[in-house]
Every structure is written in structure tokens, then in C-alpha cells.
Write a protein that holds these residues in place. Sequence first.
Motif, PDB file in Angstrom:
ATOM      1  N   GLU A   1      -1.174  71.043  41.736  1.00  0.00           N
ATOM      2  CA  GLU A   1      -2.297  70.265  42.273  1.00  0.00           C
ATOM      3  C   GLU A   1      -3.364  70.062  41.207  1.00  0.00           C
ATOM      4  O   GLU A   1      -3.939  68.988  41.084  1.00  0.00           O
ATOM      5  CB  GLU A   1      -2.883  70.975  43.498  1.00  0.00           C
ATOM      6  N   LYS A   2      -3.617  71.102  40.428  1.00  0.00           N
ATOM      7  CA  LYS A   2      -4.626  71.036  39.373  1.00  0.00           C
ATOM      8  C   LYS A   2      -4.232  70.010  38.308  1.00  0.00           C
ATOM      9  O   LYS A   2      -5.058  69.195  37.883  1.00  0.00           O
ATOM     10  CB  LYS A   2      -4.814  72.414  38.745  1.00  0.00           C
ATOM     11  N   ASP A   3      -2.969  70.038  37.846  1.00  0.00           N
ATOM     12  CA  ASP A   3      -2.515  69.087  36.827  1.00  0.00           C
ATOM     13  C   ASP A   3      -2.502  67.656  37.360  1.00  0.00           C
ATOM     14  O   ASP A   3      -2.815  66.715  36.642  1.00  0.00           O
ATOM     15  CB  ASP A   3      -1.123  69.467  36.311  1.00  0.00           C
ATOM     16  N   THR A   4      -2.157  67.505  38.627  1.00  0.00           N
ATOM     17  CA  THR A   4      -2.183  66.181  39.249  1.00  0.00           C
ATOM     18  C   THR A   4      -3.609  65.658  39.307  1.00  0.00           C
ATOM     19  O   THR A   4      -3.879  64.493  38.979  1.00  0.00           O
ATOM     20  CB  THR A   4      -1.559  66.221  40.655  1.00  0.00           C
ATOM     21  N   ALA A   5      -4.534  66.522  39.699  1.00  0.00           N
ATOM     22  CA  ALA A   5      -5.953  66.136  39.760  1.00  0.00           C
ATOM     23  C   ALA A   5      -6.450  65.730  38.372  1.00  0.00           C
ATOM     24  O   ALA A   5      -7.145  64.721  38.218  1.00  0.00           O
ATOM     25  CB  ALA A   5      -6.793  67.285  40.315  1.00  0.00           C
TER      26      ALA A   5
ATOM     27  N   ALA B   1      -4.622  64.611  35.844  1.00  0.00           N
ATOM     28  CA  ALA B   1      -3.971  63.365  35.431  1.00  0.00           C
ATOM     29  C   ALA B   1      -4.592  62.142  36.089  1.00  0.00           C
ATOM     30  O   ALA B   1      -4.707  61.088  35.473  1.00  0.00           O
ATOM     31  CB  ALA B   1      -2.475  63.417  35.755  1.00  0.00           C
ATOM     32  N   LEU B   2      -5.020  62.291  37.341  1.00  0.00           N
ATOM     33  CA  LEU B   2      -5.565  61.153  38.079  1.00  0.00           C
ATOM     34  C   LEU B   2      -7.086  61.078  38.018  1.00  0.00           C
ATOM     35  O   LEU B   2      -7.677  60.101  38.482  1.00  0.00           O
ATOM     36  CB  LEU B   2      -5.115  61.207  39.539  1.00  0.00           C
ATOM     37  N   GLY B   3      -7.716  62.117  37.497  1.00  0.00           N
ATOM     38  CA  GLY B   3      -9.174  62.116  37.432  1.00  0.00           C
ATOM     39  C   GLY B   3      -9.838  62.248  38.790  1.00  0.00           C
ATOM     40  O   GLY B   3     -10.871  61.640  39.048  1.00  0.00           O
ATOM     41  N   VAL B   4      -9.215  63.028  39.672  1.00  0.00           N
ATOM     42  CA  VAL B   4      -9.759  63.253  41.019  1.00  0.00           C
ATOM     43  C   VAL B   4      -9.843  64.756  41.264  1.00  0.00           C
ATOM     44  O   VAL B   4      -9.372  65.555  40.458  1.00  0.00           O
ATOM     45  CB  VAL B   4      -8.890  62.579  42.108  1.00  0.00           C
ATOM     46  N   SER B   5     -10.410  65.153  42.393  1.00  0.00           N
ATOM     47  CA  SER B   5     -10.521  66.572  42.719  1.00  0.00           C
ATOM     48  C   SER B   5      -9.197  67.103  43.269  1.00  0.00           C
ATOM     49  O   SER B   5      -8.350  66.340  43.749  1.00  0.00           O
ATOM     50  CB  SER B   5     -11.624  66.790  43.748  1.00  0.00           C
ATOM     51  N   VAL B   6      -9.053  68.423  43.225  1.00  0.00           N
ATOM     52  CA  VAL B   6      -7.868  69.069  43.785  1.00  0.00           C
ATOM     53  C   VAL B   6      -7.794  68.800  45.287  1.00  0.00           C
ATOM     54  O   VAL B   6      -6.705  68.572  45.831  1.00  0.00           O
ATOM     55  CB  VAL B   6      -7.878  70.587  43.478  1.00  0.00           C
ATOM     56  N   GLY B   7      -8.936  68.796  45.948  1.00  0.00           N
ATOM     57  CA  GLY B   7      -8.960  68.497  47.387  1.00  0.00           C
ATOM     58  C   GLY B   7      -8.427  67.107  47.692  1.00  0.00           C
ATOM     59  O   GLY B   7      -7.713  66.908  48.676  1.00  0.00           O
TER      60      GLY B   7
END
Length: 188
Positions: free
Chosen positions: A135-139, A141-147
Motif C-alpha cells: 500500500e505504501k509503495d502504491t501510494a 507511485a501514485l502520489g496519494v495517501s495510503v488511505g
Amino acid sequence: MGTVVDDAASVEFHAFFERHYAELSRLAHLLTGEPDAADDIAADALLALWHRWDRVRAADRPVAYARGVVANLARTRIRSAVRERRRVALFWSQREERTENPDVAGVVDVQEALRRLPFRKRACVVLRHAFDLSEKDTALALGVSVGTVKSQTSKGMAELQRLLGTRAAVGQVHAAMARSGEAAGRKR
């Protein structure tokens, strides 16, 4: 931001612009190595100067101030490019899984269902389940929060389950994306 609009200031700024624009653009080019970005950086710097022209023209060396603005904008652009390269590297750093005897119809179904998702949901689902990013790496990569990643992934998977008519959507996404990656690797 108090823009000075009196005629004397406007004439003075126009003269400053004409005298120093090319030099500031060259400086931006040399700092970034990007000839296409140099004019944009110089223009952005001069716009920032215009917004503070009352203070800039009162400075001892307005050209030095302008060079500092160009340097700061170039630094910001370089940092942004580095962050973007890191995001791209996250996409390509994951090892591809190989699958024998691909189920082409299943891949097509999953890809079609993914295309129907809004971009953010699709990106979260693909990065989390097809690329196995945290979730952290996805956040990151996309420049968004983990939530945001958690909620968009959950909503995206629910929508995929509805579109594919199955509870096994996670497995289908994994398998279809692995097969899709294998097919893309053969095309190269």
C-alpha cells in the motif's frame, strides 16, 4: 501578491525583460540540461519577478535576484523529474511472473473490466494486485495517501467482482496480468 501596475514600473519591467530574458533562459538550460524547459523556467521566473517587481527593482542587483529565482525553479524541476523517475522505476522493478498456457479469454475479460474502472481505482488495483506493490509503495507511485490506496483498491475490487461476476477477482487479476505481461514480453 501585490502586482505593480503603474506605467513607470511596467516600462521598467519590460526593459528588464528584454535585456535579461535570453540570459535567464540560457541559465535555465545549463542548469537543467533541458532546452525545451529553459524558456518555460525563464518565463515563470520573470512572472514571479513581475509579481514582486516593487521589491525586485529596489534591490541592489535585480539580475542576481532573477538568477536566484531561475536556479530555484530549475532545482524544483530537477527534483520533480527525479521523483517521477523513481515512480517509473517502481513500476519496472517488479519481476514478471511467467505462466504457461495463457488463458487469452480470461486476460481479455479482466483487461476489459479494468478499462471500465476510473483511472485511480484501476491504478490502485493493478499496482496492488498485478504488481504486488505494498500500500505504501502504491501510494508513493501514485502520489496519494495510503488511505486513498486502501479505499480505491477496495472499491475497485468490488467493482471488478461485480463486472466479472465472481468472488475470485483478485486471483483473476493476478493471473490475467501475469499472462498479459508474458504476452507483452514476447512482442518485444
